[in-house]
Scaffold this motif. Structure first.
Motif, PDB file in Angstrom:
ATOM      1  N   GLN A 275       0.857  -1.193   0.000  1.00 62.69           N
ATOM      2  CA  GLN A 275       0.000   0.000   0.000  1.00 62.69           C
ATOM      3  C   GLN A 275       0.885   1.232   0.000  1.00 62.69           C
ATOM      4  O   GLN A 275       1.730   1.419   0.880  1.00 62.69           O
ATOM      5  CB  GLN A 275      -0.939   0.023   1.203  1.00 62.69           C
ATOM      6  CG  GLN A 275      -1.937   1.179   1.136  1.00 62.69           C
ATOM      7  CD  GLN A 275      -3.035   1.050   2.173  1.00 62.69           C
ATOM      8  OE1 GLN A 275      -3.516  -0.052   2.437  1.00 62.69           O
ATOM      9  NE2 GLN A 275      -3.441   2.163   2.768  1.00 62.69           N
ATOM     10  N   LEU A 276       0.691   2.071  -1.019  1.00 62.57           N
ATOM     11  CA  LEU A 276       1.404   3.336  -1.168  1.00 62.57           C
ATOM     12  C   LEU A 276       0.395   4.447  -0.909  1.00 62.57           C
ATOM     13  O   LEU A 276      -0.447   4.746  -1.769  1.00 62.57           O
ATOM     14  CB  LEU A 276       2.005   3.462  -2.564  1.00 62.57           C
ATOM     15  CG  LEU A 276       2.872   2.283  -3.032  1.00 62.57           C
ATOM     16  CD1 LEU A 276       3.278   2.472  -4.485  1.00 62.57           C
ATOM     17  CD2 LEU A 276       4.105   2.139  -2.151  1.00 62.57           C
ATOM     18  N   GLN A 277       0.426   5.002   0.303  1.00 59.42           N
ATOM     19  CA  GLN A 277      -0.575   5.962   0.758  1.00 59.42           C
ATOM     20  C   GLN A 277      -1.960   5.313   0.664  1.00 59.42           C
ATOM     21  O   GLN A 277      -2.284   4.455   1.466  1.00 59.42           O
ATOM     22  CB  GLN A 277      -0.482   7.270  -0.023  1.00 59.42           C
ATOM     23  CG  GLN A 277      -1.160   8.433   0.683  1.00 59.42           C
ATOM     24  CD  GLN A 277      -0.531   8.771   2.039  1.00 59.42           C
ATOM     25  OE1 GLN A 277       0.666   8.614   2.252  1.00 59.42           O
ATOM     26  NE2 GLN A 277      -1.356   9.198   2.974  1.00 59.42           N
ATOM     27  N   ASP A 278      -2.766   5.630  -0.343  1.00 60.11           N
ATOM     28  CA  ASP A 278      -4.084   5.000  -0.466  1.00 60.11           C
ATOM     29  C   ASP A 278      -4.208   4.129  -1.716  1.00 60.11           C
ATOM     30  O   ASP A 278      -5.302   3.789  -2.140  1.00 60.11           O
ATOM     31  CB  ASP A 278      -5.184   6.070  -0.466  1.00 60.11           C
ATOM     32  CG  ASP A 278      -5.025   7.080  -1.607  1.00 60.11           C
ATOM     33  OD1 ASP A 278      -4.016   6.983  -2.342  1.00 60.11           O
ATOM     34  OD2 ASP A 278      -5.896   7.952  -1.757  1.00 60.11           O
ATOM     35  N   GLU A 315       5.350  10.046   1.404  1.00 57.90           N
ATOM     36  CA  GLU A 315       4.197   9.165   1.267  1.00 57.90           C
ATOM     37  C   GLU A 315       4.353   7.947   2.178  1.00 57.90           C
ATOM     38  O   GLU A 315       5.444   7.417   2.350  1.00 57.90           O
ATOM     39  CB  GLU A 315       4.078   8.698  -0.189  1.00 57.90           C
ATOM     40  CG  GLU A 315       2.847   7.874  -0.473  1.00 57.90           C
ATOM     41  CD  GLU A 315       2.742   7.546  -1.945  1.00 57.90           C
ATOM     42  OE1 GLU A 315       1.769   7.979  -2.587  1.00 57.90           O
ATOM     43  OE2 GLU A 315       3.651   6.855  -2.446  1.00 57.90           O
ATOM     44  N   ARG A 316       3.260   7.501   2.752  1.00 55.05           N
ATOM     45  CA  ARG A 316       3.296   6.320   3.606  1.00 55.05           C
ATOM     46  C   ARG A 316       3.330   5.070   2.734  1.00 55.05           C
ATOM     47  O   ARG A 316       2.597   4.957   1.757  1.00 55.05           O
ATOM     48  CB  ARG A 316       2.094   6.299   4.535  1.00 55.05           C
ATOM     49  CG  ARG A 316       2.037   7.528   5.427  1.00 55.05           C
ATOM     50  CD  ARG A 316       0.968   7.399   6.468  1.00 55.05           C
ATOM     51  NE  ARG A 316       0.887   8.632   7.236  1.00 55.05           N
ATOM     52  CZ  ARG A 316       0.502   8.680   8.503  1.00 55.05           C
ATOM     53  NH1 ARG A 316       0.201   7.582   9.141  1.00 55.05           N
ATOM     54  NH2 ARG A 316       0.445   9.842   9.134  1.00 55.05           N
ATOM     55  N   ARG A 317       4.185   4.124   3.143  1.00 55.05           N
ATOM     56  CA  ARG A 317       4.377   2.904   2.347  1.00 55.05           C
ATOM     57  C   ARG A 317       4.520   1.719   3.277  1.00 55.05           C
ATOM     58  O   ARG A 317       5.195   1.801   4.309  1.00 55.05           O
ATOM     59  CB  ARG A 317       5.636   3.013   1.476  1.00 55.05           C
ATOM     60  CG  ARG A 317       5.631   4.180   0.506  1.00 55.05           C
ATOM     61  CD  ARG A 317       6.938   4.288  -0.265  1.00 55.05           C
ATOM     62  NE  ARG A 317       8.059   4.662   0.603  1.00 55.05           N
ATOM     63  CZ  ARG A 317       8.372   5.911   0.914  1.00 55.05           C
ATOM     64  NH1 ARG A 317       7.643   6.915   0.436  1.00 55.05           N
ATOM     65  NH2 ARG A 317       9.404   6.177   1.694  1.00 55.05           N
ATOM     66  N   TRP A 338      -4.566   4.785   7.535  1.00 55.34           N
ATOM     67  CA  TRP A 338      -3.427   5.363   8.248  1.00 55.34           C
ATOM     68  C   TRP A 338      -3.904   6.230   9.407  1.00 55.34           C
ATOM     69  O   TRP A 338      -4.872   6.966   9.288  1.00 55.34           O
ATOM     70  CB  TRP A 338      -2.575   6.218   7.316  1.00 55.34           C
ATOM     71  CG  TRP A 338      -2.054   5.481   6.105  1.00 55.34           C
ATOM     72  CD1 TRP A 338      -2.478   5.605   4.828  1.00 55.34           C
ATOM     73  CD2 TRP A 338      -1.008   4.513   6.099  1.00 55.34           C
ATOM     74  NE1 TRP A 338      -1.762   4.776   4.006  1.00 55.34           N
ATOM     75  CE2 TRP A 338      -0.855   4.083   4.752  1.00 55.34           C
ATOM     76  CE3 TRP A 338      -0.189   3.940   7.077  1.00 55.34           C
ATOM     77  CZ2 TRP A 338       0.086   3.142   4.378  1.00 55.34           C
ATOM     78  CZ3 TRP A 338       0.754   2.996   6.702  1.00 55.34           C
ATOM     79  CH2 TRP A 338       0.883   2.605   5.365  1.00 55.34           C
ATOM     80  N   GLU A 340      -3.713   9.390  11.740  1.00 55.80           N
ATOM     81  CA  GLU A 340      -3.466  10.788  11.378  1.00 55.80           C
ATOM     82  C   GLU A 340      -2.496  11.447  12.354  1.00 55.80           C
ATOM     83  O   GLU A 340      -2.532  11.173  13.548  1.00 55.80           O
ATOM     84  CB  GLU A 340      -4.772  11.560  11.369  1.00 55.80           C
ATOM     85  CG  GLU A 340      -5.677  11.231  10.195  1.00 55.80           C
ATOM     86  CD  GLU A 340      -5.069  11.528   8.858  1.00 55.80           C
ATOM     87  OE1 GLU A 340      -4.261  12.492   8.751  1.00 55.80           O
ATOM     88  OE2 GLU A 340      -5.352  10.807   7.918  1.00 55.80           O
ATOM     89  N   MET A 343       3.311  13.325   9.146  1.00 60.15           N
ATOM     90  CA  MET A 343       4.145  12.818   8.062  1.00 60.15           C
ATOM     91  C   MET A 343       5.501  13.518   8.111  1.00 60.15           C
ATOM     92  O   MET A 343       5.728  14.532   7.494  1.00 60.15           O
ATOM     93  CB  MET A 343       3.468  13.040   6.720  1.00 60.15           C
ATOM     94  CG  MET A 343       2.144  12.286   6.563  1.00 60.15           C
ATOM     95  SD  MET A 343       1.340  12.578   4.996  1.00 60.15           S
ATOM     96  CE  MET A 343       2.502  11.799   3.886  1.00 60.15           C
TER      97      MET A 343
END
Length: 349
Positions: A275-278, A315-317, A338, A340, A343
């Motif tokens: 999952q890369l962000q959404d 970006e979240r990964r 994720w 909140e 970041m």
């Protein structure tokens, strides 16, 4: 990218840059079992190392993992050959994987001898042995003495039996491990070496298989490296296609009194949810290595999942390793909401 390992087996995530915004990622998992009565059972021993560092064994050095695809599945056997009787000077070891077979003639120590001055050199009678390591040091090769120093046999500089001059060959050792279809008959024979241990990338059998050259000019020029460059097995023991669940792997004469090892490829599969962000993705893992430790009757199956992804700073990964076949699309329950927000990931990650 973080790895969430949802399996009971050791695993690692690694990546590398392939362009300004693109990354190559890989998840490698090692499933370890014991052989008991020709069946695989859970292993209670220490975890098998998985990662980028080389792993030394008494039967050869295993290379560290990389994030790159391999060609087929490596089959590596670490152990010794045993005759059925201690007085024997010869035994044949055969590695079978389904319909594939790879044989090794194993001899006790021999030297090149001459019974009369006018007769050619011939191998001496093999000495009886209790066991012989199945290592490259016992296969054909080595380094021959020449005026300038030492000349290595490119396919196996660590071996024995390679000579340039007949005078050097007389009294010299022959290899213990030979190809049954190409037995050594004269001191000038130079067969491909034969052993089932890990094969270094610097030696010629692997280099020739792993590289593509442009031979149109006066000097061959390297065009590209193939996936085989990242295989660690003897190139003749890279199984294509990889064995499937239920296929039998069998090696004879690798236990005392001529015993062997036998097991079936397990019904085991893995997949990776990324999952890369959404943005969710799912990728299958493939069997790409089988390492058999015959003395311990221990088997290590390596599975690899390789994927590309776009690198977006902050970006979240995450990559989540799961057991079972890969679904056609990411199930909704895999999706990660994720927390909140904060970041603060550095842009270079």
């Amino acid at each position: 990218m973080d790895l969430d390992n949802g399996t009971p087996f050791p695993a690692v995530f690694m990546n590398t840059i392939i362009s300004e915004e693109r990354m190559l990622g890989a998840v490698v998992v090692k499933a370890v079992f014991r052989i008991k009565d020709n069946a695989l059972v859970s292993d209670e021993g220490p975890p098998w190392p998985v990662g980028g560092m080389p792993f030394k064994t008494e039967y050869g050095d295993l290379e560290g993992e990389t994030p790159f695809l391999r060609d087929g599945a490596d089959l590596i056997v670490l152990g010794n050959a045993y005759p059925s009787q201690d007085t024997a000077g010869f035994v044949n070891v055969t590695i079978q994987a389904g319909k594939f077979a790879y044989g090794i003639n194993v001899f006790g120590d021999r030297t090149w001898v001459r019974h009369r001055p006018d007769e050619p050199l011939i191998p001496s009678t093999p000495e009886p042995f209790s066991c012989i390591p199945l290592v490259w040091e016992r296969a054909y090769g080595g380094k021959a003495q020449v005026d300038a120093g030492e000349m290595p046999f490119a396919a196996n500089p660590a071996g024995r039996g390679f000579f340039i001059e007949e005078s050097a060959a007389e009294g010299g050792l022959l290899p213990n491990l030979e190809d049954p279809d190409h037995p050594i008959q004269t001191w000038q024979d130079q067969p491909d070496p034969r052993a089932p241990g890990p094969y270094p990338k610097e030696w010629s059998l692997r280099a020739h298989r792993a590289a593509e050259f442009n031979t149109e000019g006066p000097v061959p020029r390297l065009i590209k490296l193939k996936p085989a460059y990242f295989n660690n097995a003897n190139p003749h023991l890279v199984l294509k296609p990889a064995p499937t669940p239920g296929e039998i792997i069998m090696v004879n004469n690798v236990q005392p009194k001529g015993g062997g090892c036998q097991f079936a490829i397990p019904e085991l599969s893995f997949h990776v949810y990324v999952q890369l962000q959404d943005r969710p993705y799912v990728f299958p893992a493939h069997l790409d290595s089988i390492i058999l430790l015959t003395e311990e009757k221990r088997v290590i199956f390596g599975y690899r999942c390789v994927f590309r992804y776009r690198m977006v700073p902050l970006e979240r990964r995450i990559a989540v390793l799961r057991t079972g076949p890969a679904p056609l699309a990411p199930p909704p329950e895999y999706f990660i909401q994720w927390a909140e927000p904060e970041m603060k990931v550095p842009a270079y990650e």
